[in-house]
Scaffold this motif. Structure first.
Motif, mmCIF file in Angstrom:
data_model
loop_
_atom_site.group_PDB
_atom_site.id
_atom_site.type_symbol
_atom_site.label_atom_id
_atom_site.label_comp_id
_atom_site.label_asym_id
_atom_site.label_seq_id
_atom_site.Cartn_x
_atom_site.Cartn_y
_atom_site.Cartn_z
ATOM 1 N N PRO A 199 0.821 -1.221 0.000
ATOM 2 C CA PRO A 199 0.000 0.000 0.000
ATOM 3 C C PRO A 199 0.856 1.273 0.000
ATOM 4 C CG PRO A 199 -0.906 -1.569 1.557
ATOM 5 C CD PRO A 199 0.381 -2.147 1.053
ATOM 6 N N GLU A 200 2.005 1.218 0.679
ATOM 7 C CA GLU A 200 2.897 2.396 0.678
ATOM 8 C C GLU A 200 3.488 2.622 -0.713
ATOM 9 O OE1 GLU A 200 3.525 -0.206 2.942
ATOM 10 O OE2 GLU A 200 2.338 0.727 4.517
ATOM 11 N N ASP A 201 3.808 1.524 -1.400
ATOM 12 C CA ASP A 201 4.351 1.641 -2.762
ATOM 13 C C ASP A 201 3.324 2.268 -3.699
ATOM 14 O OD1 ASP A 201 6.741 0.501 -2.028
ATOM 15 O OD2 ASP A 201 6.204 -1.533 -2.717
ATOM 16 N N VAL A 202 2.071 1.886 -3.533
ATOM 17 C CA VAL A 202 1.012 2.433 -4.386
ATOM 18 C C VAL A 202 0.858 3.930 -4.140
ATOM 19 C CG1 VAL A 202 -1.464 2.374 -4.860
ATOM 20 C CG2 VAL A 202 -0.218 0.233 -4.538
ATOM 21 N N VAL A 203 0.871 4.324 -2.874
ATOM 22 C CA VAL A 203 0.731 5.752 -2.551
ATOM 23 C C VAL A 203 1.928 6.531 -3.087
ATOM 24 C CG1 VAL A 203 0.670 7.423 -0.652
ATOM 25 C CG2 VAL A 203 -0.729 5.347 -0.539
ATOM 26 N N ARG A 204 3.121 6.004 -2.836
ATOM 27 C CA ARG A 204 4.345 6.681 -3.290
ATOM 28 C C ARG A 204 4.378 6.745 -4.818
ATOM 29 N NH1 ARG A 204 9.293 3.760 -2.945
ATOM 30 N NH2 ARG A 204 8.152 2.649 -1.344
ATOM 31 N N ALA A 205 3.989 5.668 -5.486
ATOM 32 C CA ALA A 205 3.990 5.643 -6.948
ATOM 33 C C ALA A 205 2.980 6.649 -7.498
ATOM 34 C CB ALA A 205 3.667 4.242 -7.456
ATOM 35 N N GLY A 206 1.815 6.748 -6.859
ATOM 36 C CA GLY A 206 0.818 7.723 -7.296
ATOM 37 C C GLY A 206 1.323 9.147 -7.144
ATOM 38 N N GLU A 207 1.970 9.420 -6.012
ATOM 39 C CA GLU A 207 2.523 10.763 -5.791
ATOM 40 C C GLU A 207 3.629 11.074 -6.789
ATOM 41 O OE1 GLU A 207 3.756 10.597 -1.741
ATOM 42 O OE2 GLU A 207 1.725 10.928 -0.958
ATOM 43 N N ASP A 208 4.505 10.088 -7.042
ATOM 44 C CA ASP A 208 5.594 10.296 -7.997
ATOM 45 C C ASP A 208 5.043 10.513 -9.403
ATOM 46 O OD1 ASP A 208 7.435 10.046 -5.994
ATOM 47 O OD2 ASP A 208 8.008 7.969 -6.477
ATOM 48 N N GLU A 209 4.023 9.724 -9.753
ATOM 49 C CA GLU A 209 3.432 9.883 -11.080
ATOM 50 C C GLU A 209 2.779 11.249 -11.223
ATOM 51 O OE1 GLU A 209 0.657 7.455 -14.222
ATOM 52 O OE2 GLU A 209 0.370 7.065 -12.086
ATOM 53 N N ASP A 210 2.057 11.680 -10.200
ATOM 54 C CA ASP A 210 1.435 13.011 -10.238
ATOM 55 C C ASP A 210 2.493 14.109 -10.363
ATOM 56 O OD1 ASP A 210 -1.064 11.917 -10.044
ATOM 57 O OD2 ASP A 210 -1.283 12.290 -7.873
ATOM 58 N N ARG A 211 3.580 13.967 -9.607
ATOM 59 C CA ARG A 211 4.657 14.960 -9.661
ATOM 60 C C ARG A 211 5.291 14.990 -11.045
ATOM 61 N NH1 ARG A 211 9.745 14.090 -9.237
ATOM 62 N NH2 ARG A 211 9.488 12.037 -8.302
ATOM 63 N N LEU A 212 5.576 13.808 -11.615
ATOM 64 C CA LEU A 212 6.200 13.754 -12.941
ATOM 65 C C LEU A 212 5.251 14.262 -14.023
ATOM 66 C CD1 LEU A 212 8.102 10.356 -12.720
ATOM 67 C CD2 LEU A 212 9.093 12.645 -12.803
ATOM 68 N N GLU A 213 3.978 13.907 -13.921
ATOM 69 C CA GLU A 213 2.997 14.409 -14.895
ATOM 70 C C GLU A 213 2.872 15.924 -14.814
ATOM 71 O OE1 GLU A 213 -0.817 12.599 -14.395
ATOM 72 O OE2 GLU A 213 -0.394 11.048 -15.873
ATOM 73 N N GLY A 214 2.794 16.428 -13.596
ATOM 74 C CA GLY A 214 2.703 17.879 -13.413
ATOM 75 C C GLY A 214 3.912 18.598 -13.972
ATOM 76 N N ALA A 215 5.084 18.039 -13.703
ATOM 77 C CA ALA A 215 6.314 18.657 -14.228
ATOM 78 C C ALA A 215 6.317 18.614 -15.754
ATOM 79 C CB ALA A 215 7.540 17.941 -13.671
ATOM 80 N N ALA A 216 5.911 17.489 -16.333
ATOM 81 C CA ALA A 216 5.894 17.361 -17.788
ATOM 82 C C ALA A 216 4.917 18.362 -18.406
ATOM 83 C CB ALA A 216 5.528 15.938 -18.191
ATOM 84 N N LEU A 217 3.750 18.493 -17.813
ATOM 85 C CA LEU A 217 2.764 19.445 -18.345
ATOM 86 C C LEU A 217 3.224 20.886 -18.175
ATOM 87 C CD1 LEU A 217 -0.564 17.770 -17.170
ATOM 88 C CD2 LEU A 217 0.364 17.854 -19.480
ATOM 89 N N ASP A 218 3.800 21.185 -17.009
ATOM 90 C CA ASP A 218 4.307 22.549 -16.785
ATOM 91 C C ASP A 218 5.419 22.891 -17.771
ATOM 92 O OD1 ASP A 218 2.520 22.852 -14.726
ATOM 93 O OD2 ASP A 218 4.002 22.500 -13.124
ATOM 94 N N LEU A 219 6.318 21.950 -17.996
ATOM 95 C CA LEU A 219 7.411 22.202 -18.931
ATOM 96 C C LEU A 219 6.902 22.304 -20.374
ATOM 97 C CD1 LEU A 219 10.190 19.960 -17.376
ATOM 98 C CD2 LEU A 219 10.131 22.452 -17.471
ATOM 99 N N ALA A 220 5.883 21.526 -20.708
ATOM 100 C CA ALA A 220 5.296 21.636 -22.050
ATOM 101 C C ALA A 220 4.647 23.001 -22.237
ATOM 102 C CB ALA A 220 4.277 20.524 -22.271
ATOM 103 N N ASP A 221 3.941 23.478 -21.193
ATOM 104 C CA ASP A 221 3.343 24.822 -21.263
ATOM 105 C C ASP A 221 4.421 25.893 -21.375
ATOM 106 O OD1 ASP A 221 0.827 23.740 -21.091
ATOM 107 O OD2 ASP A 221 0.586 24.151 -18.943
ATOM 108 N N ALA A 222 5.495 25.735 -20.610
ATOM 109 C CA ALA A 222 6.602 26.698 -20.678
ATOM 110 C C ALA A 222 7.242 26.684 -22.057
ATOM 111 C CB ALA A 222 7.643 26.380 -19.604
ATOM 112 N N ALA A 223 7.376 25.497 -22.645
ATOM 113 C CA ALA A 223 7.957 25.399 -23.989
ATOM 114 C C ALA A 223 7.051 26.086 -25.006
ATOM 115 C CB ALA A 223 8.173 23.938 -24.369
ATOM 116 N N ASP A 224 5.738 25.898 -24.889
ATOM 117 C CA ASP A 224 4.804 26.566 -25.807
ATOM 118 C C ASP A 224 4.867 28.078 -25.656
ATOM 119 O OD1 ASP A 224 3.988 24.114 -26.789
ATOM 120 O OD2 ASP A 224 2.190 24.012 -25.526
#
Length: 143
Positions: free
Chosen positions: A52-77
């Protein structure tokens, strides 16, 4: 006037190149963030057991990476849009400089033409004065 135009074109060129470099860097950062997100997703697929801790940590990491990817894509645009505007401004400045240079060349040619006409008129006036001065001299007729 022309010097100011040349300086404006130089400044616009420097700014356009700077913004293009920023856009390239932002685009590269967005690609890297997307690659990290892809690698993270692949690592999750390869993992067989989750606590259960791995699932929570993986979800948080995925959200962080997705957010960073979207923010950087917006910055690139945004950076690409700014670079595009700077490029358009550079084109406009170069066109204005070319127009100003053409006007300068025409003005110089007109001034040279006016100087030549003035010199011709001055010479014609001097010739007329010499003819008028000779008019008072007696005419000798030899028979």
């Amino acid at each position: 006037m022309i010097l100011v135009g040349k300086l404006a074109v130089r400044d616009a060129r420097v700014e356009a190149e700077r913004l293009a470099a920023v856009a390239r860097k932002a685009d590269q950062a967005a690609r890297v963030a997307n690659e990290k997100l892809g690698k993270f997703s692949k690592s999750l697929v390869q993992k067989t057991a989750f606590t259960p801790e791995d699932v929570v940590r993986a979800g948080e990491d995925e959200d962080r990476l997705e957010g960073a990817a979207l923010d950087l894509a917006d910055a690139a645009d945004t950076a690409k849009a700014a670079a595009s505007k700077a490029s358009a401004a550079l084109d406009a400045a170069e066109a204005a400089l070319a127009d100003a240079n053409a006007a300068r060349v025409k003005a110089v040619n007109d001034a040279r033409s006016a100087d030549q006409k003035l010199a011709d008129a001055t010479e014609a006036e001097a010739a007329a004065k010499r003819r008028e001065a000779k008019r008072k001299e007696p005419i000798h007729v030899f028979i």
